[in-house]
Design an enzyme around this catalytic site. Sequence first.
Site, mmCIF file in Angstrom:
data_model
loop_
_atom_site.group_PDB
_atom_site.id
_atom_site.type_symbol
_atom_site.label_atom_id
_atom_site.label_comp_id
_atom_site.label_asym_id
_atom_site.label_seq_id
_atom_site.Cartn_x
_atom_site.Cartn_y
_atom_site.Cartn_z
ATOM 1 N N HIS A 91 -2.100 -10.994 11.281
ATOM 2 C CA HIS A 91 -2.480 -10.022 12.393
ATOM 3 C C HIS A 91 -3.713 -10.838 13.122
ATOM 4 O O HIS A 91 -4.302 -9.676 13.059
ATOM 5 C CB HIS A 91 -2.419 -8.127 12.747
ATOM 6 C CG HIS A 91 -3.144 -7.840 11.523
ATOM 7 N ND1 HIS A 91 -2.375 -6.878 11.016
ATOM 8 C CD2 HIS A 91 -4.037 -8.033 10.535
ATOM 9 C CE1 HIS A 91 -2.909 -6.242 10.244
ATOM 10 N NE2 HIS A 91 -3.724 -6.913 9.663
ATOM 11 N N ASP A 143 3.336 -4.942 12.271
ATOM 12 C CA ASP A 143 2.889 -4.052 12.188
ATOM 13 C C ASP A 143 3.322 -1.968 11.720
ATOM 14 O O ASP A 143 2.017 -1.254 12.317
ATOM 15 C CB ASP A 143 1.260 -3.740 13.035
ATOM 16 C CG ASP A 143 0.221 -5.316 11.913
ATOM 17 O OD1 ASP A 143 0.622 -5.363 11.195
ATOM 18 O OD2 ASP A 143 -0.731 -5.312 13.155
ATOM 19 N N HIS A 184 -5.332 -9.848 4.833
ATOM 20 C CA HIS A 184 -5.953 -9.202 6.185
ATOM 21 C C HIS A 184 -7.886 -9.471 6.189
ATOM 22 O O HIS A 184 -8.371 -9.508 5.691
ATOM 23 C CB HIS A 184 -5.979 -7.723 5.598
ATOM 24 C CG HIS A 184 -6.741 -6.759 6.898
ATOM 25 N ND1 HIS A 184 -6.109 -6.323 8.150
ATOM 26 C CD2 HIS A 184 -7.361 -5.993 6.768
ATOM 27 C CE1 HIS A 184 -6.918 -5.436 8.935
ATOM 28 N NE2 HIS A 184 -8.170 -5.240 7.629
ATOM 29 N N ASN A 217 0.943 -0.812 -0.020
ATOM 30 C CA ASN A 217 -0.282 -0.360 0.156
ATOM 31 C C ASN A 217 1.308 1.275 0.294
ATOM 32 O O ASN A 217 0.236 2.002 0.543
ATOM 33 C CB ASN A 217 -0.797 -0.182 1.128
ATOM 34 C CG ASN A 217 -0.500 -0.113 2.370
ATOM 35 O OD1 ASN A 217 0.616 -0.079 2.902
ATOM 36 N ND2 ASN A 217 -0.846 0.032 3.931
#
Lengths: 330, 432
Positions: free
Chosen positions: B239, B312, B186, B101
């Site tokens: 995560h 993260d 995700h 991203n």
Amino acid sequence: MLGVLSALMNDGAFDFSAYPHRHLLGIEGLSPVAISLLLDRADSFVELNRRHDNKLATLSGRTVMNLFFEDSTRTRTSFELAGKRLSADVINMSVSTSSIKKGETVVDTAMTLNAMHPDVLVVRHNDAGAVKLLAEKVNCAVINAGDGRHEHPTQALLDALTIRRRKGKIQGLQVAICGDILHSRVARSNIHLLNAMGARVRVIAPKTLIPAGIERLGVEVFHEMGAGLKDCDIVMMLRLQTERMKGNFFPSVREYFHFFGLDYAKLENAKPDALIMHPGPMNRGVEIASDVADDIGRSAIREQVEMGVAVRMACLEVLCANLSAEGSSQ
Amino acid sequence: MNIKLDQPLERTAFVNARLLDPATGLDAMGGVLTDGETIADFGAGLFENSVPEDAKVIDCKGACLAPGLIDMRITMSGSDLETIGSSAVAGGVTSAVCLPNTNPVIDDGSVVEFVARAARKAGLVKIYPYGAITKGLEGVEISEMGLLAKSGAVAFSDGNNAIGNAQTMRQALLYAATFGLMIIEHPEDPSLAEGGTMNEGETATRLGLPGISKLAEILIIERDLRLAQDTGGRIHFAHISTAESVAAIRAAKIAGMSVTCDTAPPYFALNEGAIGDYRTFAKLSPPLRSEDDRGAIIEGIKDGTIDAIASDHTPRHEDEKRLPFAQAAPGGVGMETLLAITLELVHNGHIGLIDALAMITSGPADLLGLSGGRLKKGAPADLVLFDVEQGWKVDADELRSKAKNTPFDERPVQGRILRTVIDARTVFKLDA
């Protein structure tokens, strides 16, 4: 003229230190003593407000700014009137959504206004926590006039004052809060206040309008009006906040009213002398039938509006008194 | 301290170290000898009798010497390479994998090469890129995964966007499987998460904040497990944060599926209570969950359900955080606290030191096929020297990162980075 009313000015009967906070950001965390102080003081203003010569000099020289990031007529007017009754200079600022889009943040706005040295900022914002964020950046006192779905403390106080005057007490009463609990800051503030003052609180709504974990705030949850209203002393209706709704919360107004709108048939379940309340503005025929809303014997809706001014006078007075005490101790 | 790329590379002997290599389980007093940019020799008892005369000696004074940390998920956008680099090496991170991203999105081979080249030029941390699963991260058309992999993309991710459309995910898994590539999800159903700002439940209700149901995570995990099973695709969940996620992945592993997952320090060290009175530094994606979930994540780490821990790291400018909670951007910086928070698992008696280090070295390296994360003769000398006991307090203002948005501000922690070495060069040294 002002002197004539000196009897109504604080002659020591009210101990403002019972409210040991700079701001009024929410009901959660306030002690019953602090709540009672605000209610008692507000009660003392009710008679005054009904007179023609109803102005006190208490806040002469103080500046109150109404800062509304969200449209409001009723609450803003009520605060404006409260400030004027106490001789404060009241300024209304509506921050249109367009200037927010221009990029000015809550914090920027707070800094700008702070530089003008107001004594009290009355703030409404559509985001939960925004009023607290603003309060951290200013030197004056801040009153939360509603932040997102978080709290609307003066509404809960005026509701409590209305109940106390009609029922003579709050302790031990059975209160049902009905309707759009999910999006309602009024519901949250009322739940905190009523629990603090010893009432028993129920919430009634379809499951889509009940927020997760609400029972942990100390309420009993019902999904059926008949059972939920059974033997209630107070029936508090909430406005369906369709402007905050995105998604399928209920299929139609017709169905909503059929199951959750307050009409005489459902009201039968409550105590015969149950008081009907609504924070306004009402959607007639959506959450409440017109004839019920207009029932002078049972509906306290107009009285709530009247109590609103008295409660806001008390809040402004107490916060300013604390500012003075703070100033003289420095 | 800044790296000096032109500093001559002497042979260096790291002596008197507690040598830790999670890949082999080595935990013994010993040393490492570097020659040029690589490890020439290492082992227990090395230098016990003598140190090569021509070698510069660094006395580790009994501190832990381990492979440099591999951080398998950081966000580069909103920061620059130099800031990322100095933050990384202060945290002992010698290799980091960045999400696609970026601006422009890493959905094209030339961007992969650009990122790698720019990182080499900055000379601090080694940056590896993920390629985008879908073009522009839009979740519609799959990207040129084959070519991206050829250019150096180590696996595929759509950053903090989930692939909401089941058919798109099915095709992505199938296509990636053609080349044996891994898809990283995700796990957050976009329709369930829409408009939400924190974990759904009592705290959100109290604060009047719109919640994100745990279902958003578990639904995608269960869907993707089905899709991976059907397609034979290789899925990894990023995560994970809920008890149900751990349970689902544990069951899939027991059933023999080749599925893996990681978590990040906030999900085993914090719960939603950290949001307190609208602290936007604790606004993360996925959101901080309940205390029960936190406990389940620790269990998942203990029993091997969770394969790695990533920081993260998501730098956010003050202006993106100094806003009402609903408007604030999610994410926290994490590279500088990655080791210390991971070591809490050791100090609290949940796992051993070697196992904790494996989660941030060989674990992620094995998942992504990276060469680092282990001590090996001839391999690049990427090392971290740390004191496992030394206490310190996280102070946002003291972070090397320009962005100060750590959810761990003021937390007392144990385990301090003393020195970070990349390609045999010291790129960070704690001021004494």
